[in-house]
Scaffold this motif. Structure first.
Motif, mmCIF file in Angstrom:
data_model
loop_
_atom_site.group_PDB
_atom_site.id
_atom_site.type_symbol
_atom_site.label_atom_id
_atom_site.label_comp_id
_atom_site.label_asym_id
_atom_site.label_seq_id
_atom_site.Cartn_x
_atom_site.Cartn_y
_atom_site.Cartn_z
ATOM 1 N N ALA A 168 6.914 8.954 -10.334
ATOM 2 C CA ALA A 168 6.172 7.690 -10.212
ATOM 3 C C ALA A 168 6.285 7.132 -8.799
ATOM 4 N N THR A 169 7.478 7.240 -8.209
ATOM 5 C CA THR A 169 7.692 6.733 -6.854
ATOM 6 C C THR A 169 6.836 7.486 -5.848
ATOM 7 N N ILE A 170 6.861 8.812 -5.923
ATOM 8 C CA ILE A 170 6.084 9.621 -4.973
ATOM 9 C C ILE A 170 4.590 9.387 -5.145
ATOM 10 N N ILE B 23 6.563 0.392 -6.735
ATOM 11 C CA ILE B 23 7.853 1.081 -6.636
ATOM 12 C C ILE B 23 9.002 0.087 -6.755
ATOM 13 N N THR B 24 8.865 -1.093 -6.126
ATOM 14 C CA THR B 24 9.892 -2.132 -6.205
ATOM 15 C C THR B 24 10.211 -2.477 -7.652
ATOM 16 N N GLU B 25 9.188 -2.578 -8.475
ATOM 17 C CA GLU B 25 9.371 -3.004 -9.860
ATOM 18 C C GLU B 25 9.865 -1.887 -10.769
ATOM 19 N N LEU B 26 9.851 -0.661 -10.289
ATOM 20 C CA LEU B 26 10.391 0.449 -11.059
ATOM 21 C C LEU B 26 11.827 0.781 -10.663
ATOM 22 N N ALA B 27 12.168 0.585 -9.389
ATOM 23 C CA ALA B 27 13.420 1.105 -8.848
ATOM 24 C C ALA B 27 14.619 0.225 -9.194
ATOM 25 N N PRO B 28 15.785 0.838 -9.525
ATOM 26 C CA PRO B 28 17.023 0.063 -9.717
ATOM 27 C C PRO B 28 17.510 -0.471 -8.377
ATOM 28 N N ALA B 29 18.262 -1.576 -8.403
ATOM 29 C CA ALA B 29 18.692 -2.241 -7.170
ATOM 30 C C ALA B 29 19.416 -1.297 -6.220
ATOM 31 N N LYS B 30 20.249 -0.416 -6.750
ATOM 32 C CA LYS B 30 21.053 0.470 -5.923
ATOM 33 C C LYS B 30 20.197 1.392 -5.063
ATOM 34 N N TRP B 31 19.043 1.788 -5.596
ATOM 35 C CA TRP B 31 18.189 2.755 -4.916
ATOM 36 C C TRP B 31 16.911 2.146 -4.360
ATOM 37 N N MET C 297 13.936 3.973 -2.189
ATOM 38 C CA MET C 297 12.769 4.398 -2.963
ATOM 39 C C MET C 297 11.504 3.696 -2.491
ATOM 40 N N VAL C 298 11.580 2.404 -2.215
ATOM 41 C CA VAL C 298 10.412 1.721 -1.644
ATOM 42 C C VAL C 298 10.147 2.274 -0.246
ATOM 43 N N GLY C 299 11.217 2.697 0.417
ATOM 44 C CA GLY C 299 11.060 3.293 1.740
ATOM 45 C C GLY C 299 10.243 4.568 1.739
ATOM 46 N N ALA D 258 -9.611 13.387 5.561
ATOM 47 C CA ALA D 258 -8.811 12.473 4.738
ATOM 48 C C ALA D 258 -9.224 12.514 3.273
ATOM 49 N N ALA D 259 -10.411 13.044 2.972
ATOM 50 C CA ALA D 259 -10.856 13.128 1.574
ATOM 51 C C ALA D 259 -9.937 14.028 0.747
ATOM 52 N N ILE D 260 -9.323 15.022 1.374
ATOM 53 C CA ILE D 260 -8.478 15.974 0.629
ATOM 54 C C ILE D 260 -7.250 15.281 0.042
ATOM 55 N N PRO D 261 -6.406 14.604 0.856
ATOM 56 C CA PRO D 261 -5.265 13.908 0.244
ATOM 57 C C PRO D 261 -5.682 12.744 -0.639
ATOM 58 N N ALA D 262 -6.841 12.135 -0.371
ATOM 59 C CA ALA D 262 -7.295 11.015 -1.206
ATOM 60 C C ALA D 262 -7.589 11.472 -2.626
ATOM 61 N N ILE D 263 -8.209 12.632 -2.760
ATOM 62 C CA ILE D 263 -8.495 13.166 -4.105
ATOM 63 C C ILE D 263 -7.189 13.522 -4.812
ATOM 64 N N PHE D 264 -6.247 14.097 -4.095
ATOM 65 C CA PHE D 264 -4.938 14.442 -4.663
ATOM 66 C C PHE D 264 -4.217 13.183 -5.139
ATOM 67 N N PHE D 265 -4.270 12.108 -4.343
ATOM 68 C CA PHE D 265 -3.673 10.818 -4.697
ATOM 69 C C PHE D 265 -4.261 10.296 -5.997
ATOM 70 N N LEU D 266 -5.574 10.354 -6.131
ATOM 71 C CA LEU D 266 -6.256 9.868 -7.334
ATOM 72 C C LEU D 266 -5.799 10.635 -8.565
ATOM 73 N N ILE D 267 -5.673 11.944 -8.447
ATOM 74 C CA ILE D 267 -5.244 12.764 -9.583
ATOM 75 C C ILE D 267 -3.827 12.391 -10.022
ATOM 76 N N LEU D 268 -2.906 12.237 -9.063
ATOM 77 C CA LEU D 268 -1.518 11.909 -9.391
ATOM 78 C C LEU D 268 -1.388 10.570 -10.107
ATOM 79 N N LEU D 269 -2.267 9.622 -9.799
ATOM 80 C CA LEU D 269 -2.172 8.286 -10.379
ATOM 81 C C LEU D 269 -2.485 8.263 -11.874
#
Length: 442
Positions: A10-12, A122-130, A134-136, A173-184
């Motif tokens: 989810a973070t990635i 990511i902020t709302e998923l990640a535990p405080a320690k990480w 993770m947001v980084g 840039a269309a190539i990573p954009a399509i990959f991003f959409l699929i992962l979501l």
């Protein structure tokens, strides 16, 4: 406890919008000269070409929080991915300068929205320690995108595509954009958003999926925090009780751009050309800058939860101010041009390990759950409005006096050091709910 597979996935996925953000930010550096010659642009219209995307970014950042609260961060990120795809393909086939501006603007909408919602998700998923690291990952993706843009510009230039060169540089840039959409389509909603919409069972299921060691206790804490903030539908962020988080978010967003980083990234090839480098050698110098950015962002990620956000900001402000003063000296005296690359490399190193690593984490931390999306929008809008102004004005000022913009940036980073030292709290290692109780002042 280390992050489990579902949390990392989810973070990635949420952070990949940062790669497109970084790519679009930097790719224009290798394109603007060709576009300027093709459309016979003045220094002003050259600035407008860069500004068109940034204007979209400002608008996207302003409205992302509201849309994100209604639809959820995950769903809104999907919309941004579609905007990225449309922009990349549109720029590839742009039929005139005005259509290019239009498609750059559409891409800017996606950048602005994802720069708000990616870190918040990511902020709302990640535990405080990480959380810091993770947001980084969002910022890591930003700098990977910047490096890929510079490398892509160099690679496309080596293909000698003629009139299609600049179009291809933008269109890939269309190539990573399509990959991003699929992962979501393979990630859950934020548990905090689910609680805000009274979807308690859904929130608990996500907390368990993310590997929270005590999901019931975490759920109860989230519910309590929302009750304490007197959560109501459409809670406004511009209230007196949120004055401190608003100050922190607006100031860190503005200072991030007043350090000059995006002006340098947008016009990097022009800056090197002014110092006597050719197009290809400028691309190679840009790759060196992008690689430095990536390496020191990774260093920043290892330090952010150890040294803390405030310490990194202070170190970075001193380092970037010194380097910017050196760059100003090179242009004002028209001497020591060979030092320009090294000054910019060290500058990027200090920036990446400090502001680059901290900004998206910090803005996401300082607001309470009920207005976090809107608060992130405010901070990001401050960042992008300042960015837009600098992107528009920089080529004009640089043409008249190459050193003046860098003197200004150096002075601003000194002011940033003073403000951070006196007014910024440390947020490392604290839960979002604990920070809410500390920073919200009735």
């Amino acid at each position: 406890m280390r992050p489990n597979f579902n949390l990392m996935k989810a973070t990635i996925s949420g952070a990949l919008g940062g790669l497109l953000f970084g790519f679009d930010t930097a790719v224009i550096a290798g394109v603007i000269d060709a576009v300027t010659r093709l459309y016979h642009l003045s220094h002003f219209t050259e600035g407008v070409t860069v500004f068109s995307a940034v204007l979209g970014t400002v608008i996207g950042a302003l409205f992302a929080g509201v849309v994100g609260e209604k639809l959820g961060g995950r769903e809104t990120l999907r919309i941004t991915a579609v905007l990225y795809v449309i922009s990349a393909i549109g720029c590839l086939f742009a039929w005139d300068w005005y259509s290019l501006l239009c498609f750059r603007f559409i891409g800017g909408l996606g950048i602005g929205a994802s720069s708000v919602l990616g870190p918040v998700y990511i902020t709302e998923l990640a535990p405080a320690k990480w959380r810091g690291r993770m947001v980084g990952t969002f910022q890591i993706n930003v700098v990977i995108g910047i490096l890929l843009a510079y490398a892509s510009n160099f690679g496309v230039r080596e293909l000698h595509l003629g009139a299609w060169e600049w179009r291809t540089q933008l269109g890939v840039a269309a190539i990573p954009a399509i990959f991003f959409l699929i992962l979501l389509f393979g990630i859950p909603r934020s548990p905090r958003w689910s609680v805000s919409k009274s979807r308690i069972d859904e929130a608990l299921a996500v907390l368990k999926l993310m590997g929270d060691p005590d999901p019931e206790a975490e759920l109860a804490d989230i519910q309590q925090a929302i009750r304490e903030s007197h959560a109501v539908a459409n809670e406004p962020v511009f209230q007196w009780k949120y004055r401190y988080p608003l100050f922190l978010a607006i100031s860190i967003g503005a200072f991030n751009q007043l350090a000059g980083v995006n002006a340098i990234l947008y016009y990097l090839n022009n800056i090197f050309a002014a110092a006597g480098f050719t197009g290809l050698s400028g691309d190679l110098q840009a790759i060196a800058i992008g690689a430095t950015n990536l390496v020191f962002t990774l260093v920043g990620m290892t330090l952010i939860d150890r040294l803390g956000r405030k310490t990194l900001l202070l170190i970075g402000a001193l380092g970037t101010a010194s380097c910017l003063a050196g760059v100003a000296y090179v242009f004002i005296t028209q001497s020591h041009q060979a030092a320009l690359l090294w000054l910019l490399v060290v500058y990027i190193g200090f920036f990446a390990v400090s502001q680059g690593a901290v900004i998206w984490v910090y803005i996401g931390e300082v607001f309470p759950n009920v207005v976090r999306n809107k608060g992130q929008s405010v901070g990001n809008s401050s960042h992008w409005i300042m960015n837009a102004a600098i992107a528009l004005v920089f080529p004009i000022l640089a043409a008249k006096s190459g050193g003046a913009p860098f003197v200004f940036f150096a002075v601003m980073t000194v002011i940033q050091f003073i403000v951070v030292l006196l007014f910024y709290p440390e947020t490392k290692g604290q839960t979002l709910e604990a920070l809410q109780r500390k920073l919200v002042r009735e």
